[in-house]
Scaffold this motif. Structure first.
Motif, PDB file in Angstrom:
ATOM      1  N   ILE A  58       0.988  -1.188   0.073  1.00  0.00           N
ATOM      2  CA  ILE A  58       0.049  -0.076  -0.031  1.00  0.00           C
ATOM      3  C   ILE A  58       0.810   1.239   0.045  1.00  0.00           C
ATOM      4  CG2 ILE A  58      -1.618   1.529   1.244  1.00  0.00           C
ATOM      5  CD1 ILE A  58      -2.929  -1.300   0.359  1.00  0.00           C
ATOM      6  N   ASP A  59       0.566   2.259  -1.034  1.00  0.00           N
ATOM      7  CA  ASP A  59       1.198   3.501  -0.865  1.00  0.00           C
ATOM      8  C   ASP A  59       0.127   4.401   0.119  1.00  0.00           C
ATOM      9  OD1 ASP A  59       1.573   6.446  -0.944  1.00  0.00           O
ATOM     10  OD2 ASP A  59       2.082   6.005  -3.435  1.00  0.00           O
ATOM     11  N   THR A  60       0.568   4.380   1.200  1.00  0.00           N
ATOM     12  CA  THR A  60      -0.336   5.031   2.466  1.00  0.00           C
ATOM     13  C   THR A  60      -0.799   6.471   1.974  1.00  0.00           C
ATOM     14  OG1 THR A  60       1.474   5.381   3.743  1.00  0.00           O
ATOM     15  CG2 THR A  60      -0.002   3.603   4.209  1.00  0.00           C
ATOM     16  N   GLU A  61       0.183   7.204   1.466  1.00  0.00           N
ATOM     17  CA  GLU A  61      -0.182   8.546   1.328  1.00  0.00           C
ATOM     18  C   GLU A  61      -1.239   8.760   0.343  1.00  0.00           C
ATOM     19  OE1 GLU A  61       3.123  11.823  -0.640  1.00  0.00           O
ATOM     20  OE2 GLU A  61       3.572  10.592   1.116  1.00  0.00           O
ATOM     21  N   ARG A  62      -1.186   7.957  -0.905  1.00  0.00           N
ATOM     22  CA  ARG A  62      -2.013   8.053  -1.967  1.00  0.00           C
ATOM     23  C   ARG A  62      -3.239   6.967  -1.757  1.00  0.00           C
ATOM     24  NH1 ARG A  62       0.849   8.655  -7.529  1.00  0.00           N
ATOM     25  NH2 ARG A  62       2.181   7.050  -6.633  1.00  0.00           N
ATOM     26  N   ARG A  63      -3.220   6.028  -0.826  1.00  0.00           N
ATOM     27  CA  ARG A  63      -4.180   4.876  -0.698  1.00  0.00           C
ATOM     28  C   ARG A  63      -4.241   4.141  -1.850  1.00  0.00           C
ATOM     29  NH1 ARG A  63      -7.442   5.060   3.792  1.00  0.00           N
ATOM     30  NH2 ARG A  63      -8.941   3.260   3.484  1.00  0.00           N
ATOM     31  N   LEU A  64      -3.099   3.919  -2.412  1.00  0.00           N
ATOM     32  CA  LEU A  64      -3.195   3.098  -3.634  1.00  0.00           C
ATOM     33  C   LEU A  64      -2.509   1.704  -3.501  1.00  0.00           C
ATOM     34  CD1 LEU A  64      -1.686   5.365  -6.402  1.00  0.00           C
ATOM     35  CD2 LEU A  64      -3.925   4.403  -6.169  1.00  0.00           C
ATOM     36  N   LEU A  65      -3.359   0.793  -4.261  1.00  0.00           N
ATOM     37  CA  LEU A  65      -2.453  -0.437  -4.061  1.00  0.00           C
ATOM     38  C   LEU A  65      -1.292  -0.603  -5.155  1.00  0.00           C
ATOM     39  CD1 LEU A  65      -2.832  -3.606  -3.136  1.00  0.00           C
ATOM     40  CD2 LEU A  65      -4.508  -4.068  -4.812  1.00  0.00           C
ATOM     41  N   LEU A  66       0.017  -0.968  -4.620  1.00  0.00           N
ATOM     42  CA  LEU A  66       1.103  -0.877  -5.559  1.00  0.00           C
ATOM     43  C   LEU A  66       1.148  -2.574  -5.759  1.00  0.00           C
ATOM     44  CD1 LEU A  66       3.616   1.015  -3.535  1.00  0.00           C
ATOM     45  CD2 LEU A  66       2.238   1.804  -5.714  1.00  0.00           C
ATOM     46  N   GLN A  67       0.855  -2.898  -7.188  1.00  0.00           N
ATOM     47  CA  GLN A  67       0.815  -4.254  -7.514  1.00  0.00           C
ATOM     48  C   GLN A  67       1.807  -4.486  -8.351  1.00  0.00           C
ATOM     49  OE1 GLN A  67      -3.600  -4.414  -8.986  1.00  0.00           O
ATOM     50  NE2 GLN A  67      -2.978  -2.361  -9.260  1.00  0.00           N
ATOM     51  N   THR A  68       2.526  -5.610  -7.991  1.00  0.00           N
ATOM     52  CA  THR A  68       3.911  -6.003  -8.668  1.00  0.00           C
ATOM     53  C   THR A  68       3.590  -7.452  -9.076  1.00  0.00           C
ATOM     54  OG1 THR A  68       5.239  -4.769  -7.265  1.00  0.00           O
ATOM     55  CG2 THR A  68       6.459  -6.398  -8.483  1.00  0.00           C
ATOM     56  N   ARG A  69       4.318  -7.742 -10.770  1.00  0.00           N
ATOM     57  CA  ARG A  69       3.817  -8.975 -11.246  1.00  0.00           C
ATOM     58  C   ARG A  69       5.031  -8.916 -12.120  1.00  0.00           C
ATOM     59  NH1 ARG A  69       1.808  -9.038 -16.652  1.00  0.00           N
ATOM     60  NH2 ARG A  69       0.816 -10.915 -15.913  1.00  0.00           N
ATOM     61  N   PRO A  70       5.253 -10.331 -12.496  1.00  0.00           N
ATOM     62  CA  PRO A  70       6.470 -10.774 -13.552  1.00  0.00           C
ATOM     63  C   PRO A  70       5.701 -10.547 -14.803  1.00  0.00           C
ATOM     64  CG  PRO A  70       5.488 -12.803 -12.509  1.00  0.00           C
ATOM     65  CD  PRO A  70       4.718 -11.558 -11.753  1.00  0.00           C
ATOM     66  N   THR A  71       6.520 -10.129 -15.797  1.00  0.00           N
ATOM     67  CA  THR A  71       6.094  -9.981 -17.124  1.00  0.00           C
ATOM     68  C   THR A  71       7.109 -10.568 -17.982  1.00  0.00           C
ATOM     69  OG1 THR A  71       5.236  -8.571 -18.772  1.00  0.00           O
ATOM     70  CG2 THR A  71       6.623  -7.541 -17.119  1.00  0.00           C
ATOM     71  N   PHE A  72       6.905 -10.368 -19.145  1.00  0.00           N
ATOM     72  CA  PHE A  72       7.855 -11.079 -20.431  1.00  0.00           C
ATOM     73  C   PHE A  72       8.497 -12.461 -19.767  1.00  0.00           C
ATOM     74  CE2 PHE A  72       8.161  -6.754 -21.688  1.00  0.00           C
ATOM     75  CZ  PHE A  72       8.268  -6.907 -22.987  1.00  0.00           C
ATOM     76  N   GLY A  73       7.319 -13.359 -19.287  1.00  0.00           N
ATOM     77  CA  GLY A  73       7.940 -14.690 -19.030  1.00  0.00           C
ATOM     78  C   GLY A  73       8.602 -14.680 -17.689  1.00  0.00           C
ATOM     79  N   GLY A  74       8.358 -13.693 -17.045  1.00  0.00           N
ATOM     80  CA  GLY A  74       9.178 -13.655 -15.647  1.00  0.00           C
ATOM     81  C   GLY A  74      10.596 -12.917 -15.779  1.00  0.00           C
ATOM     82  N   ASN A  75      10.860 -12.408 -16.976  1.00  0.00           N
ATOM     83  CA  ASN A  75      12.258 -11.856 -17.390  1.00  0.00           C
ATOM     84  C   ASN A  75      12.204 -10.538 -16.607  1.00  0.00           C
ATOM     85  OD1 ASN A  75      13.968 -13.593 -18.844  1.00  0.00           O
ATOM     86  ND2 ASN A  75      12.142 -13.402 -20.193  1.00  0.00           N
ATOM     87  N   VAL A  76      11.187  -9.884 -16.360  1.00  0.00           N
ATOM     88  CA  VAL A  76      10.883  -8.489 -15.824  1.00  0.00           C
ATOM     89  C   VAL A  76       9.949  -8.419 -14.801  1.00  0.00           C
ATOM     90  CG1 VAL A  76      10.478  -6.081 -16.815  1.00  0.00           C
ATOM     91  CG2 VAL A  76      11.493  -7.607 -18.256  1.00  0.00           C
ATOM     92  N   MET A  77      10.044  -7.473 -13.580  1.00  0.00           N
ATOM     93  CA  MET A  77       8.993  -7.549 -12.967  1.00  0.00           C
ATOM     94  C   MET A  77       8.314  -5.704 -13.272  1.00  0.00           C
ATOM     95  SD  MET A  77       9.086 -10.059 -11.185  1.00  0.00           S
ATOM     96  CE  MET A  77       7.959  -9.731  -9.809  1.00  0.00           C
ATOM     97  N   ALA A  78       7.055  -5.701 -13.140  1.00  0.00           N
ATOM     98  CA  ALA A  78       6.396  -4.435 -13.038  1.00  0.00           C
ATOM     99  C   ALA A  78       5.588  -4.171 -12.131  1.00  0.00           C
ATOM    100  CB  ALA A  78       5.943  -4.409 -14.495  1.00  0.00           C
ATOM    101  N   THR A  79       5.702  -2.818 -11.395  1.00  0.00           N
ATOM    102  CA  THR A  79       4.725  -2.547 -10.359  1.00  0.00           C
ATOM    103  C   THR A  79       3.697  -1.355 -11.075  1.00  0.00           C
ATOM    104  OG1 THR A  79       6.593  -2.534  -8.930  1.00  0.00           O
ATOM    105  CG2 THR A  79       4.545  -1.209  -8.402  1.00  0.00           C
ATOM    106  N   ILE A  80       2.601  -1.899 -10.903  1.00  0.00           N
ATOM    107  CA  ILE A  80       1.413  -1.220 -11.489  1.00  0.00           C
ATOM    108  C   ILE A  80       0.419  -0.675 -10.447  1.00  0.00           C
ATOM    109  CG2 ILE A  80      -0.764  -2.023 -13.029  1.00  0.00           C
ATOM    110  CD1 ILE A  80       1.292  -4.042 -14.232  1.00  0.00           C
ATOM    111  N   ILE A  81      -0.427   0.353 -10.890  1.00  0.00           N
ATOM    112  CA  ILE A  81      -1.270   1.104  -9.937  1.00  0.00           C
ATOM    113  C   ILE A  81      -2.559   1.322 -11.011  1.00  0.00           C
ATOM    114  CG2 ILE A  81       0.477   2.227  -8.449  1.00  0.00           C
ATOM    115  CD1 ILE A  81      -0.208   4.842 -10.001  1.00  0.00           C
TER     116      ILE A  81
END
Lengths: 261, 393
Positions: free
Chosen positions: B191-214
């Protein structure tokens, strides 16, 4: 049966390596390819056409060079192809992508079945298929491994779930996503290659689709990537030494000591 | 709108080039140039030391309604049995709800579901339960329509569901109707408490790269998470929670698909997701019959049988055994990889296992990098030795 097959052009990076020095992707020799799961979608579309008549239209959303995958699709048996391309579409998440595809497919009008691959190998989400179905207001079945029988307004299929297969009947038109178990894609024919070379592939832009630019691409996306990084691998490797027999012994000793066996 | 290079600031150093996951940056006339196809992910922006890369995003003008409240976990069941993934998500959800100082609710649909009070033991403050014979088998149209109605009525700010084949199939439809964002297969939720946002991290490119998404302005923020990605807490039977029975609101919801029958995969004796020990085979096995060797080892260890992708592709073993990016994510106490080289897609599905043993004759195989113990040697000698020694105990 008029089938629409959705394709995506992706970087061919499934066997990509990370450069340990710079912690970046090594991309020498990487070419753009048709998303591997989509090749099964295309093959199934062509097989359905061969069995029941009708035509196969392939579509993709992407930059101008994405036209390459549509030509490849024609060489593999697709009858028509349309490219949805506009700089306004860039940066789309699955919601905006599905919306763009749904708008375009509504414009195509004549469709009984829409087939997508189960997921792409770059984004890996598998979300565009189900989102597209919902936006078109038609049924959806994921992970289809067999098309058994198609009647005028419904079809019988099998789909894969964690612990087996389900036989399902769905009304048509519908969207399905397919797994690789469904078929073995064919190679292009000489006639297909010739056809692919000369085929006219129209490009539909945001204007042709009549979409508001705020509903597509990055502005139309609900999600935003805020950070991209390379995963840290846990390095813990201890390579056991000695003769095989004693390695096996020491492995079992280690495992017993930490009580996992 | 889009990405631009500030030509005054760009030195043409090329540092940004390898950071583009799509290889779309080139140096033209000593300045960086972005080719078509950019997804505006921002990876290059962080790599630039000169602040020369500008990504212009239309200012988010929509105001987030502050009437959205609470974190929801969709607790999946099959044949009346709740799935572990629901408990795992409630354990994580509890953490997030505490940070956000909000309530955690479980949503559960089905018929004659066993042990619903377990959901409160794993952290739910409330359980919205719809118990109805028509929800007996997982009819996606019904589940989609009903979940949308509940979300519209109660307005949670976050909804999390298991990325099972069922969840991955119907949750995107819920998100599409609600016109909100959905992030698939998250491996990290914060959680980004300041903005009340859920920080969602997931693998992409078959697990080669991680991305954090809001998901900045739309609600609820939705994520799916694979089974065994988060650990479940010890259930607290003394926790008090409210079980709220809701009637199935059939209005406007019809099922357009029908389940005819289910064909169970009988080769899977021990379920992979629930196994404490997994013995897994790869291309190194050479042919289908050699899975027999692993089967014997698995039998003496009480282990489930897993596989990397190539044996499944070649039809040596059914897909339900596949571990990895396009198979299952597992997290057993012990994972024994036999003849598996360790492609990143496979590692993505098993690298959080407590102990990993690798048996492979190629000392350079990447599997040894994640292995706790590695044996460089012929699996056709090592595996029978292991089986024999364990049998004699």
């Amino acid at each position: 049966m008029n089938v629409v097959v959705c394709l995506k052009q992706v970087p061919g990076i499934t066997e990509v390596k990370i450069d340990p020095e710079t912690n970046t992707l090594i991309r020498e020799g990487i070419k753009n390819i048709v998303n591997p799961f989509d090749t099964y979608a295309l093959e199934e579309g062509v097989r359905i056409k061969e069995r029941y008549g009708g035509k196969v239209t392939t579509v993709t959303m992407g930059p101008p060079q994405a036209e390459e995958v549509l030509r490849e699709a024609i060489s593999l048996g697709a009858d028509e192809a349309i490219l949805f391309s506009d700089s306004a579409f860039a940066g789309a998440d699955t919601l905006a992508t599905a919306y763009t595809l749904a708008t375009a497919i509504n414009k195509i009008q004549e469709y009984d079945l829409i087939i997508c691959g189960r997921q792409t190998v770059d984004g890996d989400t598998g979300q565009v298929g189900p989102e597209l179905a919902e936006m078109l207001g038609i049924p959806f079945v994921a992970y289809v491994s067999k098309v058994e029988e198609i009647e005028s307004d419904h079809m019988r299929i099998q789909r894969m779930v964690e612990d087996g297969h389900e036989a399902i009947e769905t009304l048509l038109p519908a969207v399905i996503t397919v797994v690789k178990e469904i078929n073995v894609p064919r190679l292009p024919s000489l006639r297909g290659l010739a056809k692919a070379k000369s085929a006219a592939i129209p490009t539909w832009t945001a204007i042709e689709l009549g979409v508001d630019e705020n509903t597509v691409g990055l502005p139309g996306s609900a999600t935003k990537v805020i950070k991209v990084f390379f995963p840290q691998r846990v390095h813990r490797g201890e390579i056991l030494q000695g003769e095989l027999g004693s390695q096996v012994e020491s492995l079992l000793d280690n495992l017993r000591e930490i009580k996992v066996i | 709108m889009g990405i631009q290079i500030d030509l005054d600031k760009c030195t043409g150093c090329g540092n940004c080039l390898p950071y583009c996951p799509f290889d779309l940056i080139e140096i033209v006339d000593e300045k960086a140039h972005i080719k078509d196809g950019c997804t505006l992910c921002g990876a290059c922006q962080e790599a630039c030391d000169y602040e020369a890369i500008l990504i212009e995003v239309v200012a988010e003008t929509a105001v987030i309604s502050d009437t959205h409240y609470g974190i929801w976990v969709f607790a999946e069941q099959r044949n009346g049995q709740l799935k572990n993934v629901g408990y795992e998500l409630l354990s994580k959800g509890r953490e997030l709800a505490n940070t956000l100082k909000t309530e955690l609710c479980a949503v559960c649909f089905g018929y004659n579901i066993n042990g619903v009070e377990q959901l409160t033991a794993y952290g739910a403050d409330k359980v919205y339960l719809i118990d109805d014979p028509t929800l007996d088998n997982q009819q996606e149209d019904l589940y989609t329509g009903q979940l949308v109605k509940l979300i519209q009525e109660y307005r949670p700010e976050i909804v999390i569901a298991g990325a099972t084949s069922f969840g991955r199939s119907f949750i995107p439809r819920v998100a599409a109707i609600l016109k909100t964002g959905l992030t698939a297969d998250c491996t990290g939720l914060e959680i980004d408490t300041e903005r009340r946002l859920l920080l969602q991290t997931r693998p992409t490119f078959g697990g080669n790269v991680m991305a954090t998404i809001i998901c900045q302005t739309r609600r609820p923020q939705m994520s799916t998470v694979r089974p065994r990605v988060f650990k479940k807490n010890t259930p607290d039977k003394t926790r008090m929670g409210q079980i709220i029975k809701v009637d199935f609101n059939k209005e406007g919801i019809t099922s357009r698909t029908k389940l005819i029958n289910f064909i169970e995969d009988l080769t899977e004796r021990v379920k992979l997701e629930d196994a404490d020990i997994i013995v897994s085979g790869g291309r190194g096995l050479g042919k289908a019959e050699n899975f027999q060797l692993l089967g014997e080892l698995a039998a003496v260890m009480g282990a489930a049988l897993g596989s990397s992708r190539p044996p499944v592709d070649d039809g040596w073993i059914p897909y339900s055994h596949q571990v990895g990016q396009t198979g299952k994510t597992v997290c057993p106490k012990l994972y024994v990889a036999c003849g598996i080289s360790g492609a990143v897609q496979h590692l993505a599905g098993m690298q959080t296992s407590d102990i990993i043993v690798a048996i492979n004759d190629d000392p350079k195989a990447p599997i040894f990098e994640v292995a706790t113990y590695g044996i460089v040697g012929d699996l056709f000698k090592v595996v029978p030795m292991l089986t024999e020694k364990l049998k004699n105990e």
